[in-house]
Each structure stands twice: as structure tokens, then as C-alpha cells.
Design a protein around this motif. Structure first.
Motif, short mmCIF file in Angstrom:
data_model
loop_
_atom_site.label_atom_id
_atom_site.label_comp_id
_atom_site.label_asym_id
_atom_site.label_seq_id
_atom_site.Cartn_x
_atom_site.Cartn_y
_atom_site.Cartn_z
N ASP A 78 -6.43 17.15 0.36
CA ASP A 78 -6.37 16.85 -1.10
C ASP A 78 -7.49 15.74 -1.91
O ASP A 78 -7.42 14.58 -1.56
CB ASP A 78 -4.89 16.20 -1.37
N ARG A 79 -8.35 16.45 -2.69
CA ARG A 79 -9.41 15.41 -3.25
C ARG A 79 -8.88 14.39 -4.14
O ARG A 79 -9.70 13.45 -4.60
CB ARG A 79 -10.70 16.25 -3.67
N GLN A 80 -7.74 14.60 -4.50
CA GLN A 80 -6.97 13.52 -5.31
C GLN A 80 -6.62 12.38 -4.69
O GLN A 80 -6.24 11.37 -5.39
CB GLN A 80 -5.98 14.14 -6.16
N VAL A 81 -6.44 12.32 -3.36
CA VAL A 81 -6.22 11.30 -2.63
C VAL A 81 -7.01 10.19 -2.37
O VAL A 81 -8.14 10.54 -1.82
CB VAL A 81 -5.51 11.64 -1.11
N VAL A 82 -7.07 9.01 -2.58
CA VAL A 82 -8.06 8.13 -2.40
C VAL A 82 -7.80 6.81 -1.48
O VAL A 82 -8.60 6.21 -1.04
CB VAL A 82 -8.31 7.25 -3.77
N GLY A 83 -6.42 7.00 -0.92
CA GLY A 83 -6.26 6.04 0.29
C GLY A 83 -4.79 6.35 0.65
O GLY A 83 -4.01 6.89 0.16
N LEU A 84 -4.40 5.83 2.09
CA LEU A 84 -3.07 6.18 2.34
C LEU A 84 -2.96 5.36 3.75
O LEU A 84 -4.00 4.83 4.46
CB LEU A 84 -2.80 7.82 2.94
N SER A 85 -1.66 5.02 4.03
CA SER A 85 -1.57 4.28 5.25
C SER A 85 -0.13 4.77 5.88
O SER A 85 0.78 5.66 5.21
CB SER A 85 -1.23 2.66 4.83
N SER A 86 0.02 4.43 7.03
CA SER A 86 1.33 5.11 7.85
C SER A 86 2.20 3.59 8.26
O SER A 86 1.84 2.73 8.36
CB SER A 86 1.05 5.64 9.07
N GLN A 87 3.62 4.11 8.38
CA GLN A 87 4.65 2.91 8.39
C GLN A 87 4.14 1.73 7.65
O GLN A 87 4.10 0.47 8.09
CB GLN A 87 4.79 2.69 9.89
N PRO A 88 3.96 1.84 6.38
CA PRO A 88 3.39 0.80 5.43
C PRO A 88 4.17 -0.24 5.05
O PRO A 88 3.72 -1.39 4.56
CB PRO A 88 3.03 1.57 4.15
N MET A 89 5.78 -0.06 5.09
CA MET A 89 6.53 -1.22 4.71
C MET A 89 8.00 -1.06 5.41
O MET A 89 8.02 -0.02 6.19
CB MET A 89 6.66 -1.33 3.56
N ARG A 90 8.67 -2.25 5.45
CA ARG A 90 9.86 -2.06 6.11
C ARG A 90 11.02 -2.37 4.73
O ARG A 90 10.71 -3.53 4.25
CB ARG A 90 10.43 -3.06 7.00
N LEU A 91 11.69 -1.50 4.32
CA LEU A 91 12.81 -1.49 3.24
C LEU A 91 14.01 -1.90 3.94
O LEU A 91 14.37 -1.58 4.95
CB LEU A 91 12.97 -0.23 2.59
N CYS A 92 14.72 -2.81 3.11
CA CYS A 92 16.09 -3.32 3.63
C CYS A 92 16.90 -3.40 2.32
O CYS A 92 16.72 -3.57 1.14
CB CYS A 92 16.14 -4.71 4.28
N TRP A 93 18.39 -2.81 2.74
CA TRP A 93 19.23 -2.55 1.65
C TRP A 93 20.49 -3.35 1.91
O TRP A 93 21.12 -3.21 3.15
CB TRP A 93 19.46 -1.13 1.50
N ARG A 94 21.19 -4.29 1.19
CA ARG A 94 22.46 -4.63 1.51
C ARG A 94 23.47 -4.01 0.57
O ARG A 94 23.34 -4.21 -0.62
CB ARG A 94 22.25 -6.21 1.39
N LEU A 95 24.23 -3.28 1.26
CA LEU A 95 25.15 -2.48 0.54
C LEU A 95 26.43 -3.14 0.08
O LEU A 95 26.86 -3.80 1.09
CB LEU A 95 25.34 -1.17 0.91
N LEU A 96 27.02 -3.08 -0.98
CA LEU A 96 28.42 -3.53 -1.48
C LEU A 96 29.29 -2.65 -1.00
O LEU A 96 29.39 -1.50 -0.74
CB LEU A 96 28.52 -3.59 -2.81
N PRO A 97 30.43 -3.23 -0.59
CA PRO A 97 31.71 -2.28 -0.02
C PRO A 97 32.09 -1.21 -1.11
O PRO A 97 31.89 -1.46 -2.24
CB PRO A 97 32.66 -3.29 0.04
N GLY A 98 32.32 -0.14 -0.49
CA GLY A 98 32.74 0.98 -1.48
C GLY A 98 31.34 1.91 -1.69
O GLY A 98 31.44 2.63 -2.60
N SER A 99 30.22 1.46 -1.10
CA SER A 99 28.97 2.39 -1.58
C SER A 99 29.12 3.62 -0.92
O SER A 99 28.24 4.46 -1.33
CB SER A 99 28.04 1.27 -1.02
N GLY A 100 30.03 3.89 0.01
CA GLY A 100 29.86 5.05 0.52
C GLY A 100 29.12 5.08 1.90
O GLY A 100 29.14 6.38 2.66
N ILE A 101 28.58 4.37 2.24
CA ILE A 101 27.57 4.06 3.47
C ILE A 101 28.21 2.99 3.96
O ILE A 101 28.01 1.88 3.57
CB ILE A 101 26.12 4.10 3.13
N TYR A 102 28.67 3.02 5.42
CA TYR A 102 29.35 2.10 6.00
C TYR A 102 28.36 1.23 7.06
O TYR A 102 28.31 1.24 8.19
CB TYR A 102 30.65 2.82 6.88
N ALA A 103 27.58 0.42 6.33
CA ALA A 103 26.73 -0.59 7.00
C ALA A 103 26.66 -1.84 6.03
O ALA A 103 26.34 -1.57 4.82
CB ALA A 103 25.51 0.03 7.13
#
Length: 217
Positions: free
Chosen positions: A56-81
Motif C-alpha cells: 500500500d503506497r499510502q502507508v508511510v510508517g508502521l510498528s508492531s506491538q506498539p503500545m499496551r492498553l489498560c482498561w479498568r471496568l466498572l461492575p456490571g460492565s458485562g466483562i468479569y475482570a
């Protein structure tokens, strides 16, 4: 997240080490012509995604495993963590300035947590989000072979124009080889096939009998 849009994540290095796999199968480094450096991959699907981004000639840069995202979820969010962490597979920067986060998963093994959380999180940062799945087997095999000719050294400007001019009408690959010295012409043809300036039916194995034509804009 609203301050993350301008971060040059496409220049970063992986936030985690590559996993140790016996025999090194499907784990390694891909030389990206878009990033102009080696980029790590952790699966065959991720390697093929890097390969497709190189097309893809529209791509000018890329990286792999670029960041670590963290979520803190409130009770009742539907995901038990209490906390969920996730490292996306690839970050892509386009010539328009847009950024896109990619996850590479098998069709039957997408992460439900990532599917639920990543689109909205990326939207908050002003990024797009997409999931890459495995390519058709024949197409993937052909493109991996053509990718060996992705470097510009295989196709000078003058030879490129000569080959393209020879493909105004569909021609077999063996005919194209006779445009010039086949040792020079064939690598140029493979280079142009990889980048899509020449087209061939990628659903069929590539051979000297394959019909090649110039791409129409």
C-alpha cells in the motif's frame, strides 16, 4: 486517550519481547519498505499483514506491538475482570496523517474483549481500527514469493516504463520476459506485480503461462 492522536507510534519498537517458539515458526522480523526498518511479527497472519501493508503506497510508517492498553471496568460492565490489558498487533500511519490499529487473528479466534473495547478506545484517540484475518492460501504463497522483489533495486525507472508499456494488452509472463534481458526483466515484473502496477489472477498459482496486464487507475 484524546492526547494520543499525535503520538508517533509508527516509529516505536515492540512493548514486549517476541515469544520463544520452538523452531522459530511464524515469529521473526519483516523488513518493511514502508517503515524502512525491521518490524517484528508474532504469527503468520501478522507477517502477511505487514506484507500487505508494504503493498500500500499510502502507508508511510508502521510498528508492531506498539503500545499496551489498560482498561479498568466498572461492575456490571458485562466483562468479569477488574482490569484488562491488551497489546495490539500493528499500528499504521497513512500519508493523510490518519492512524489505524490492527489486530491479526484467525477467523475463529478473535478476542471478544478486544472486539468489544478496541473500536471505541481507538475512536477516542482519533484512530481507525480493523481486524486482519488469514489470506487465501494461494494468494498468500504468491505474494510472499513476489515480496522478495519489493525493493526498488529490482526495477529502475526506465525498465519500469518499458515493462508497463508492454502490458497495455494482456500478455503471458513468458512473453514479458523477452522485453529485455530476462534476468533484468523478470525481477522488474515481479516487483510491479507485488505493488499492483501489473495485475495477475492471484487466485491461481503464478507461472510463466500466467496472463499479466497493466493495472487501470
Amino acid at each position: 486517550m484524546d492526547r494520543a492522536f499525535g503520538l508517533p507510534l509508527e516509529r516505536g519498537w515492540p512493548v514486549r519481547r517476541l515469544p520463544s517458539v520452538r523452531g522459530g515458526a511464524h515469529v521473526g522480523w519483516w523488513y518493511s519498505v514502508r517503515a524502512r526498518r525491521l518490524v517484528a511479527y508474532e504469527s503468520a497472519i501478522e507477517r502477511d499483514a505487514l506484507m500487505m501493508l508494504d503493498r500500500d503506497r499510502q502507508v508511510v510508517g508502521l510498528s508492531s506491538q506498539p503500545m499496551r492498553l489498560c482498561w479498568r471496568l466498572l461492575p456490571g460492565s458485562g466483562i468479569y475482570a477488574d482490569q484488562i490489558t491488551h497489546v495490539p498487533d500493528v499500528f499504521v500511519r497513512y500519508v493523510s496523517g490518519a492512524g489505524v490499529v490492527l489486530n491479526c487473528r484467525r477467523r475463529a479466534a478473535r478476542s471478544r474483549q478486544a472486539e468489544a473495547l478496541l473500536p471505541a478506545t481507538c475512536a477516542m484517540a482519533g484512530w481507525g481500527y480493523a481486524v486482519c484475518v488469514e489470506l487465501d492460501h494461494v494468494m498468500a504463497s504468491t505474494l510472499r514469493w513476489l515480496a522478495d522483489y519489493r525493493h526498488s533495486r529490482y526495477c529502475s525507472a526506465s525498465l519500469r516504463q518499458r515493462v508497463l508499456n508492454s502490458c497495455e494488452q494482456p500478455r503471458r509472463l513468458t512473453e514479458l520476459a523477452a522485453v529485455d534481458d530476462p534476468m533484468r526483466t523478470l525481477p522488474a515484473v515481479y516487483h510491479l506485480l507485488f505493488y499492483g502496477e501489473l495485475q495477475v489472477d492471484l487466485r491461481q498459482p503464478l507461472s510463466y503461462a500466467s496472463v499479466v496486464m497493466r493495472a487501470r487507475s
